[in-house]
Design a protein around this motif. Structure first.
Motif, PDB file in Angstrom:
ATOM      1  N   PHE A  18     117.621  67.120  53.946  1.00 55.85           N
ATOM      2  CA  PHE A  18     117.090  65.877  53.414  1.00 55.85           C
ATOM      3  C   PHE A  18     115.646  66.070  52.971  1.00 55.85           C
ATOM      4  O   PHE A  18     115.262  65.719  51.867  1.00 55.85           O
ATOM      5  N   LEU A  19     114.849  66.697  53.849  1.00 54.94           N
ATOM      6  CA  LEU A  19     113.443  66.864  53.523  1.00 54.94           C
ATOM      7  C   LEU A  19     113.268  67.812  52.348  1.00 54.94           C
ATOM      8  O   LEU A  19     112.453  67.588  51.472  1.00 54.94           O
ATOM      9  N   SER A  20     114.074  68.872  52.303  1.00 56.60           N
ATOM     10  CA  SER A  20     113.852  69.815  51.216  1.00 56.60           C
ATOM     11  C   SER A  20     114.337  69.244  49.890  1.00 56.60           C
ATOM     12  O   SER A  20     113.787  69.536  48.837  1.00 56.60           O
ATOM     13  N   THR A  21     115.345  68.373  49.937  1.00 59.89           N
ATOM     14  CA  THR A  21     115.768  67.697  48.713  1.00 59.89           C
ATOM     15  C   THR A  21     114.618  66.857  48.170  1.00 59.89           C
ATOM     16  O   THR A  21     114.307  66.887  46.990  1.00 59.89           O
ATOM     17  N   ARG A  22     113.981  66.146  49.091  1.00 52.50           N
ATOM     18  CA  ARG A  22     112.868  65.304  48.662  1.00 52.50           C
ATOM     19  C   ARG A  22     111.749  66.163  48.095  1.00 52.50           C
ATOM     20  O   ARG A  22     111.132  65.836  47.106  1.00 52.50           O
ATOM     21  N   ASN A  23     111.505  67.283  48.747  1.00 55.01           N
ATOM     22  CA  ASN A  23     110.467  68.189  48.312  1.00 55.01           C
ATOM     23  C   ASN A  23     110.682  68.610  46.863  1.00 55.01           C
ATOM     24  O   ASN A  23     109.796  68.531  46.053  1.00 55.01           O
ATOM     25  N   LYS A  24     111.897  69.060  46.598  1.00 57.17           N
ATOM     26  CA  LYS A  24     112.213  69.583  45.285  1.00 57.17           C
ATOM     27  C   LYS A  24     112.033  68.505  44.222  1.00 57.17           C
ATOM     28  O   LYS A  24     111.399  68.710  43.203  1.00 57.17           O
TER      29      LYS A  24
HETATM   30  C1  LIG Z   1     107.818  71.445  50.813  1.00 53.89           C
HETATM   31  O1  LIG Z   1     107.168  72.281  49.905  1.00 53.89           O
HETATM   32  C2  LIG Z   1     106.116  73.037  50.413  1.00 53.89           C
HETATM   33  C3  LIG Z   1     105.436  73.811  49.285  1.00 53.89           C
HETATM   34  O2  LIG Z   1     106.326  74.069  48.256  1.00 53.89           O
HETATM   35  C4  LIG Z   1     106.674  73.975  51.511  1.00 53.89           C
HETATM   36  O3  LIG Z   1     105.639  74.752  52.086  1.00 53.89           O
HETATM   37  C5  LIG Z   1     107.321  73.152  52.582  1.00 53.89           C
HETATM   38  O4  LIG Z   1     107.895  73.969  53.563  1.00 53.89           O
HETATM   39  C6  LIG Z   1     108.392  72.259  51.966  1.00 53.89           C
HETATM   40  N1  LIG Z   1     108.893  71.366  53.003  1.00 53.89           N
HETATM   41  C7  LIG Z   1     110.173  71.256  53.298  1.00 53.89           C
HETATM   42  C8  LIG Z   1     110.507  70.290  54.347  1.00 53.89           C
HETATM   43  O5  LIG Z   1     111.038  71.891  52.736  1.00 53.89           O
END
Ligand SMILES: *[C@@H]1O[C@H](CO)[C@@H](O)[C@H](O)[C@H]1NC(C)=O
Ligand SMILES: *[C@@H]1O[C@H](CO)[C@@H](O)[C@H](O)[C@H]1NC(C)=O
Ligand SMILES: *[C@@H]1O[C@H](CO)[C@@H](O)[C@H](O)[C@H]1NC(C)=O
Ligand SMILES: *[C@@H]1O[C@H](CO)[C@@H](O)[C@H](O)[C@H]1NC(C)=O
Length: 481
Positions: free
Chosen positions: A86-92
Motif C-alpha cells: 500500500f505504501l509503495s503504491t502511494r510512493n510511486k
Molecule cells: C518511498 O520513496 C523513497 C524514495 O524514493 C524511498 O526511500 C522509500 O523507501 C519509499 N517508501 C516506501 C514505503 O516504499
C-alpha cells in the motif's frame, strides 16, 4: 489565544485532589489476568497545509484503507506485506509524499504528522488531517490503538483508539477553531493495557515514551487519552524529565489543541529494549537508564569497586514478592550470601513509591529475584551490576531470556540465571512427583495460559538449595572483583 507553558508547575501539582482516588490496581501477578478498565475513543483533527502533498485517487484510498483495515491489529506476515504494498503504491504514484501513519510495525502503530493539526476530544472518534481547500478531493483516515502491544488481541480490544483523518477540501471549513495553539510538538499516548504491572509500565509506556520524545529535550506537550491519575503520579519523576509542560488530559478537555507537529502513538521495538539501529538519535537503553538516574537523583553509576571503599562489602538485594513466587527460606540463604562476602538487603517494592525503591536498588551491586515483573527494577541498578534471575519450574526459558536476560545486557548489566530444580519448588508439596506438572509442563501449557499461570506463576514458591545457590553467589562476587 496563546498557550503559556507552565514551566516548573508539573505533574505532581496537577489535579492533585484526584490522585488519591485511583489506587484500585493491586499488584496482580500475571499480566494477562489484567483487565483494562477503560475504553475511550476520541477525535483528533488536523489541518494539513503542505502544498507538496498530492491527493490519492478515490480508488487508491479505498483500496488502501480496506487493506489497512484488515491489517490493523493483525500481525501476520500477510498483513505487513499488504501495508508495505500500500505504501509503495502511494510512493510511486505520488512522488515525494510521505505516508502519515505507519501501521506496519509488529508492536505499535504510530503517526508522525507535520502540518496544521487540530486535536480534539469528540466522545467517539479521532485525529483528522485536513487538506487545504481545492487541493484534495478525498480524505483518508487511520485508526490508531494507543498501546505498544498490538499483537495481544486480548488487551488491544480494550485500549483507547484515535482516528487520524485527513479531510478533503470542503471539510476543511468545518474543522474546529483552535482554542490553544501550542508552540511545541504534541505527543498523544495512553496509560492503558496492562499498566499497573511494572514490567508493562516500563515496557509498554515509559520506554516507548522515552524513545519517541527524547528528541524534543523536554520541549514537548503530552496529551494523555485516558485518565489514570495514579499512574501519572506514580511516574511523575520520569514524565517530568521528559516534558517541561503540564500534560493534557484529553478525556476531560473540550478545547481544540493546535500543533504544527504531532505524534500519535509511541515508537516501541522490543520488551524493555530499544533498537538503537532504528532510533534516529541512536538512543539505547543506556540512555534511558541515565534518564532514570537523573529523574530519581540516583547516585551510583557504577557498582562496588573492589578495594576502593575499605570496609564496604558489595551489597546484594533480594527482591521479595508478596504473594507468589516467593523466596521461602531467606533465613537460610541470607547467611550464605553473607558468608560469601555480601552485605544483604531485602526489600519489597511499594506500589506507589517508585523513588524509594529506585534508591534501594541503586545502592546495591547484585539484585536477586524470582522471574517476574519485579525484576524490571533492574533499570535502577548501576551499570555493570549483576542481575541474578531465579527461574522457577515451567519451561520459562523464552520469557526469562527475552523479558529480562537480554534487556539486562542491553542496559549493560550482567545477568546470571539460576534454574531451580524440582526439589527447590514448593509445588512438590502439592503434586506427586510423577505428576505432569513436573514430568510434562508442555501438557499443562496446552490446557491454556490460565491453568499454566495458576500453577507455575501463582502457586509456585521457591525454596533455594543452599549449596547450589552458593555457587551462583560466588560467581557473582568473582564477577564484581
Ligand atoms: C518511498 O520513496 C523513497 C524514495 O524514493 C524511498 O526511500 C522509500 O523507501 C519509499 N517508501 C516506501 C514505503 O516504499
Ligand atoms: C489476519 O490475517 C489473516 C491472513 O490475511 C486473516 O486470515 C485473518 O482473518 C486476519 N485476522 C484478523 C483479526 O483480521
Ligand atoms: C464529532 O462527533 C460527531 C458525532 O459523532 C461528528 O458528527 C463530528 O463530525 C465529529 N467532529 C469531528 C471534528 O470529527
Ligand atoms: C537454564 O535452563 C535453560 C533451558 O532449560 C538452559 O538453556 C540454560 O542454560 C540453563 N541455565 C543454567 C544457568 O543452568
Amino acid at each position: 489565544m496563546g498557550y503559556e507553558p507552565k514551566l516548573g508547575k508539573k505533574f505532581i501539582q496537577f489535579d492533585f485532589r484526584s490522585f488519591g482516588l485511583g489506587l484500585i490496581v493491586g499488584c496482580l501477578l500475571v499480566s494477562t489476568t489484567y483487565i483494562s478498565l477503560f475504553r475511550t475513543d476520541m477525535d483528533l483533527v488536523a489541518l494539513w497545509k503542505s502544498s507538496q502533498r498530492a491527493s490519492p485517487t478515490a480508488t487508491e484510498t479505498l483500496t488502501g484503507l480496506s487493506r489497512l483495515g484488515k491489517q490493523h491489529g493483525n500481525v501476520t506476515r500477510e498483513g505487513e506485506t499488504a501495508t508495505k504494498n500500500f505504501l509503495s503504491t502511494r510512493n510511486k504514484s505520488e512522488g515525494r509524499r510521505q505516508p502519515i501513519c505507519d501501521l506496519s510495525q509488529y508492536r505499535t502503530d504510530i503517526c508522525d504528522i507535520q502540518g496544521d493539526i487540530r486535536i480534539v476530544w469528540n466522545g467517539s472518534s479521532p485525529v483528522t488531517l485536513v487538506n487545504p481547500p481545492g487541493t484534495s478531493r478525498t480524505s483518508e483516515s487511520w485508526e490508531i490503538k494507543l498501546y505498544a502491544r498490538k499483537a495481544d488481541r486480548r488487551v488491544i480490544r480494550r485500549v483507547p483508539k484515535v482516528k487520524v483523518k485527513s479531510l478533503h477540501g470542503d471539510q476543511v471549513e468545518e474543522s474546529p477553531h483552535c482554542s490553544v495553539t501550542h508552540a511545541v510538538p504534541g505527543v498523544v499516548f495512553a496509560t492503558t493495557g496492562y499498566v499497573g504491572n511494572i514490567f508493562h509500565d516500563f515496557s509498554d509506556v515509559l520506554i516507548p515514551l522515552f524513545q519517541t520524545t527524547r528528541q524534543f529535550k523536554g520541549q514537548v506537550q503530552f496529551l494523555i487519552a485516558n485518565n489514570k491519575p495514579w499512574w501519572i503520579r506514580k511516574y511523575h519523576h520520569v514524565l517530568n524529565e521528559l516534558s517541561a509542560y503540564n500534560f493534557i488530559n484529553l478525556e476531560n478537555d473540550d478545547r481544540v489543541h493546535c500543533f504544527e507537529h504531532a505524534i500519535v502513538g509511541l515508537q516501541a521495538d522490543k520488551d524493555l529494549m530499544i533498537d538503537t539501529a532504528k532510533s534516529p538519535e541512536g538512543l539505547s537503553m543506556v540512555d534511558f537508564v541515565q534518564l532514570l538516574r537523573s529523574a530519581y537523583s540516583l547516585k551510583r553509576a557504577r557498582p562496588w569497586p573492589a578495594g576502593k571503599e575499605p570496609g564496604r562489602r558489595p551489597r546484594l538485594l533480594f527482591i521479595s514478592r508478596g504473594r507468589s513466587r516467593r523466596f521461602m527460606n531467606l533465613d537460610e540463604i541470607v547467611p550464605v550470601a553473607e558468608e560469601v562476602g555480601f552485605e544483604v538487603v531485602s526489600a519489597e517494592p511499594k506500589f506507589m513509591d517508585v523513588a524509594k525503591f529506585a534508591e534501594t536498588v541503586n545502592s546495591v551491586d547484585v539484585m536477586v529475584g524470582v522471574h517476574g515483573a519485579g525484576l524490571t527494577n533492574m533499570v535502577f541498578l548501576p551499570t555493570d551490576a549483576i542481575l541474578i534471575q531465579v527461574v522457577p519450574l515451567a519451561k520459562l526459558d523464552w520469557i526469562a531470556e527475552h523479558y529480562y536476560a537480554m534487556p539486562a545486557l542491553g542496559m549493560k548489566l550482567r545477568h546470571l540465571q539460576y534454574n531451580i530444580t524440582t526439589e527447590e519448588s514448593t509445588l512438590i508439596q502439592q503434586y506427586p512427583r510423577d505428576h505432569a506438572v513436573f514430568t510434562d509442563p508442555d501438557s499443562i501449557r496446552k490446557e491454556g495460559w490460565q491453568k499454566m499461570a495458576k500453577i507455575y506463576l501463582v502457586e509456585q514458591n521457591v525454596r533455594l538449595d543452599k549449596d547450589r545457590f552458593r555457587g551462583v553467589l560466588k560467581e557473582a562476587i568473582e564477577l564484581l572483583n
